[in-house]
Design a protein around this motif. Structure first.
Motif, mmCIF file in Angstrom:
data_model
loop_
_atom_site.group_PDB
_atom_site.id
_atom_site.type_symbol
_atom_site.label_atom_id
_atom_site.label_comp_id
_atom_site.label_asym_id
_atom_site.label_seq_id
_atom_site.Cartn_x
_atom_site.Cartn_y
_atom_site.Cartn_z
ATOM 1 N N ASP A 19 0.833 -1.292 -0.020
ATOM 2 C CA ASP A 19 -0.222 0.077 0.034
ATOM 3 C C ASP A 19 0.942 1.192 -0.011
ATOM 4 O OD1 ASP A 19 -2.323 -1.438 -0.061
ATOM 5 O OD2 ASP A 19 -2.670 -1.446 2.122
ATOM 6 N N HIS A 20 1.984 1.202 0.810
ATOM 7 C CA HIS A 20 3.063 2.192 0.554
ATOM 8 C C HIS A 20 3.922 2.115 -0.529
ATOM 9 C CE1 HIS A 20 1.196 2.397 4.414
ATOM 10 N NE2 HIS A 20 1.144 3.921 4.475
ATOM 11 N N VAL B 255 10.899 -3.589 1.937
ATOM 12 C CA VAL B 255 9.815 -2.414 1.582
ATOM 13 C C VAL B 255 8.856 -2.541 2.932
ATOM 14 C CG1 VAL B 255 8.077 -1.889 -0.037
ATOM 15 C CG2 VAL B 255 10.584 -2.471 -1.025
ATOM 16 N N LEU B 256 8.645 -3.848 3.109
ATOM 17 C CA LEU B 256 7.595 -3.747 4.293
ATOM 18 C C LEU B 256 7.976 -3.539 5.779
ATOM 19 C CD1 LEU B 256 5.665 -7.047 2.931
ATOM 20 C CD2 LEU B 256 4.776 -4.555 2.709
ATOM 21 N N GLY B 257 9.436 -3.302 5.819
ATOM 22 C CA GLY B 257 10.014 -3.103 7.166
ATOM 23 C C GLY B 257 9.636 -4.311 8.216
ATOM 24 N N GLN B 258 9.614 -5.547 7.635
ATOM 25 C CA GLN B 258 9.202 -6.670 8.528
ATOM 26 C C GLN B 258 10.541 -7.190 9.114
ATOM 27 O OE1 GLN B 258 7.629 -9.403 5.410
ATOM 28 N NE2 GLN B 258 5.653 -8.756 5.970
ATOM 29 N N ASP B 259 10.426 -7.085 10.492
ATOM 30 C CA ASP B 259 11.493 -7.831 11.242
ATOM 31 C C ASP B 259 12.800 -7.562 10.505
ATOM 32 O OD1 ASP B 259 9.512 -8.697 12.926
ATOM 33 O OD2 ASP B 259 9.143 -10.496 11.705
ATOM 34 N N LEU B 260 13.520 -6.577 10.642
ATOM 35 C CA LEU B 260 14.846 -6.270 9.639
ATOM 36 C C LEU B 260 15.809 -6.586 10.576
ATOM 37 C CD1 LEU B 260 13.984 -3.335 7.452
ATOM 38 C CD2 LEU B 260 13.685 -5.757 6.988
ATOM 39 N N PRO B 261 16.814 -7.335 10.416
ATOM 40 C CA PRO B 261 17.958 -7.560 11.052
ATOM 41 C C PRO B 261 18.571 -6.256 11.644
ATOM 42 C CG PRO B 261 18.462 -8.788 9.029
ATOM 43 C CD PRO B 261 17.163 -8.073 9.050
ATOM 44 N N ALA B 262 19.499 -6.468 12.691
ATOM 45 C CA ALA B 262 20.119 -5.128 13.204
ATOM 46 C C ALA B 262 21.128 -4.990 12.217
ATOM 47 C CB ALA B 262 20.449 -5.219 14.553
ATOM 48 N N THR B 263 21.597 -5.946 11.904
ATOM 49 C CA THR B 263 23.104 -5.814 11.014
ATOM 50 C C THR B 263 22.916 -5.571 9.614
ATOM 51 O OG1 THR B 263 22.656 -8.428 10.614
ATOM 52 C CG2 THR B 263 24.112 -7.550 12.484
#
Lengths: 328, 328
Positions: free
Chosen positions: A61-62, A175-183
C-alpha cells in the motif's frame, strides 16, 4: 482504443511514447487513433504478454508512484526476455480512483525510465476511473524458431539461472519493514529496495539464449515453482543442488534458513531460469565475462518433478495469488 | 505471462482459446508459456488496441457474466473494425475479487461466443485477486497502407455511419430500468438490451472500407464527440444534418427530443463513422444490399469543428469517464 479520457495518456505519457518512438521505425502509428500499428520484421514471430498489477497483491500500500511505474513495465518486459524476444512496444490500461497529477507525473516518469532502458515505446492505452489497476501488455519479436519456450529441455541439459536468487523476497521484506535484522546495512537496504521496485528484465541474456538454450522462463513465482513449470512443459525431471544456488551477499544479515527459503520459494526475482546443452557450457564463462551472473544449479534428467538434493519437492511450492481460495 | 494462478485461464477459457486456434494458423503459440507467439502475414501492419472495463463505469452493477464476457471482447474488437483490420487474437487480464465458478463459467461462455463470431483466439492472459477489472487487448492485421485512420478525410467527402444511432444509450436505459415508457414493447426491450450487452463490432464493414474510405473510427463516446475526434485528426470541419441521421425504430416509445439526444450524444453504439469520397457513393447502395445499414449524415468541408444544421456544436459533447473531475 479510447486515448485516455481527458487526454491523460497524451498528457502524462508522451515522454514514454515519443522519445522512444524515434528509436523504432517499427511503430507505424502510436497513440492517437483507435488502435496502434506495428510493422513486423520478416521472418519473426510476434511475442505478446499481458500482466496486471493490483495494490495489496503485487505491491504494498505504501509506494512511490515512480517506482510503481518502473516495476509495472519491468515485470512485463521480463516475460519477453523469457521468450528470447526483443522488446518493441507496450500498451497501458490504467484504472485510477481519481486524477492525481503528482501520482501521474511520478508513475509516468518511472514508466518512461524503464521504457528508455529497454528502448520500448508506449503505443497506446486506456484510462478509466475505478480501484487502482495497472494492465501492461508488451510486444516484441523473435526470429521464427528461436523463441525460448518452457518446453524443449532434454535429459542431460544443465539447469542454469541468470543471477542471484532471493533478492526479490528480501527486497519485499525491506519494503514492508518486516523484522529487519539489526546488522542490515544501509547499502544492503537500498540495494534490496531497488531490486524489488526496479527489477532488471534480462533481455540481453534472453537474446543470447535464443537458439542456444533448450528451454527457459523468468522466475517470478519462486525457483521451485517455476522449475516445476519448466519440468512439466518439457516432460522431464529437474535436479537441483542447494550448494549450487547463487547466494546474494545482500542477504547475509538474515538467518541462513530464511535466506534459503527465499532463494527457493521467494517470488519477484525476475532472473532467467534456462536449460543449456552440456556442449554449450563454455558459453557460461563467456557470459560471466560479459557481466551476467549466470550459474549452473542442477540438471535435467529422465523422470518428472523438481528434486532438491535428491529429494522430491513438487512444483507448486511458491507464491500464488488467490492464496486464501480453496479452489486449488 | 502468468497463466492464471490456479489455472483459471486454462480451466475456464480453453473454449475461447482452443476451438478458435484451429482456425488460425497464425497463432504459433497460445496459452501456456511466458508469452504468446503470432506469425504475421507479409506486407501487413499489426493492429493493437487495449481496453479495460470497470464495474459502475462501463457496465452496471447488475449484469449477467455471460453478457459481460461478450461485451468486454466486442467493444475491443470494434476498435479493430475501426482500423479496417482483420481480428486475429486477444489477451485477457482479469482481476477478480474471488474465484466464483458460476461467474467464470458464464463470463467465459460469453467471451467464447464473441470470439467464435469473429474467429479470434484467446492467446494468453493473467488473473489476479482484487476489485473486478477486465482488461482486453486485441490484435489484428491490415495490409500496409490500408488502415482506416482518423486522419485522412478530405473536404467534399461524404460523412457516413454504419448503422442506427442511439441504440446503445437506449439499451443502457432499458438495462438500468430508468423511466421506461409504458408503450415500450417486449421485443423493443429485448432488442435494446441485446444492443447494449452484445454490440456487433462491424468488422466486415471495416474490411470493406479499407482502401476506400478516407478516414474512420467507431462511435463509442457518442456521435458528436467522435465526429470531433475525426474532424480534429483530419484538420477539417464536419457538417451534419439532423434530418439525415438514421433513426432506430426501437427508440420510438421515447420522446423525440430524448431520441435525438441519444443519437447525438449517447455512447456505446459501436457503429463505424467514416468519410467516403463522393465518387465512391455508389458503394453505399451495394453495401445496403449486403445488409449493412449505411447512411450519409453529412459531409467534410474546409474549416474546423463539428456543425449540426449549420450550428457549431463542439467536439467534446458526449460521454466521458472521470466526469466529476475538474481536470478537463
Amino acid at each position: 482504443m479510447p486515448l485516455g479520457e481527458f487526454g491523460l495518456i497524451g498528457r502524462y505519457f508522451q515522454c514514454a511514447a515519443l522519445e522512444q518512438a524515434g528509436g523504432h521505425a517499427k511503430v507505424a502509428l502510436g497513440i492517437g487513433d483507435d488502435a496502434a500499428l506495428l510493422d513486423p520484421a520478416p521472418g519473426c514471430h510476434w511475442v505478446i504478454s499481458t500482466d496486471s498489477l493490483v495494490q495489496g497483491v503485487h505491491f504494498p500500500d505504501h509506494y512511490s508512484p515512480d517506482d510503481l511505474g518502473y516495476r509495472a513495465l519491468a515485470v512485463a518486459v521480463s516475460d519477453l526476455a523469457a521468450m528470447a524476444a526483443a522488446p518493441l512496444g507496450f500498451t497501458l490500461a490504467l484504472t485510477l480512483p481519481r486524477v492525481d497529477e503528482l501520482w501521474l507525473q511520478g508513475f509516468s516518469a518511472g514508466l518512461a525510465a524503464c521504457a528508455a532502458e529497454h528502448r520500448i515505446s508506449l503505443i497506446g492505452g486506456d484510462t478509466t476511473r475505478g480501484p487502482l489497476n495497472i494492465g501492461v501488455t508488451v510486444f516484441g519479436e523473435v526470429l521464427q524458431g528461436r523463441a525460448l519456450r518452457r518446453s524443449g529441455a532434454r535429459a542431460g541439459d544443465l539447469l542454469c539461472v541468470g543471477g542471484p536468487l532471493g533478492e526479490g523476497a528480501a527486497g519485499l521484506a525491506v519494503v514492508l519493514g518486516q523484522d529487519l535484522p539489526a546488522t542490515l546495512t544501509g547499502s544492503e537496504r537500498d540495494y534490496l529496495t531497488s531490486r524489488f521496485w526496479r527489477p532488471r528484465a534480462q533481455c540481453e541474456l534472453g537474446a543470447a539464449l535464443a537458439g542456444v538454450a533448450t528451454a527457459g522462463l523468468d522466475i517470478s513465482d519462486g525457483l521451485l515453482q517455476d522449475a516445476g513449470h519448466l519440468a512439466r512443459a518439457s516432460g522431464l525431471a529437474l535436479h537441483l543442488r542447494t550448494t549450487g544456488l547463487p547466494h546474494s551477499p545482500a542477504l547475509q544479515a538474515w538467518p541462513a534458513a530464511l535466506q534459503l527459503d527465499w532463494m527457493l520459494r521467494g517470488g519477484d526475482d525476475y532472473v532467467l531460469l534456462f536449460t543449456l546443452p552440456p556442449e554449450q557450457a563454455a558459453l557460461l564463462e563467456r557470459w560471466r565475462e560479459q557481466g551476467w551472473a549466470v550459474s549452473v544449479i542442477g540438471e535435467a534428467a529422465v523422470g518428472e518433478g523438481v528434486w532438491l538434493d535428491q529429494q522430491p519437492v513438487g512444483g507448486a511450492d511458491g507464491y500464488q495469488h488467490f492464496k486464501e481460495s480453496t479452489h486449488d
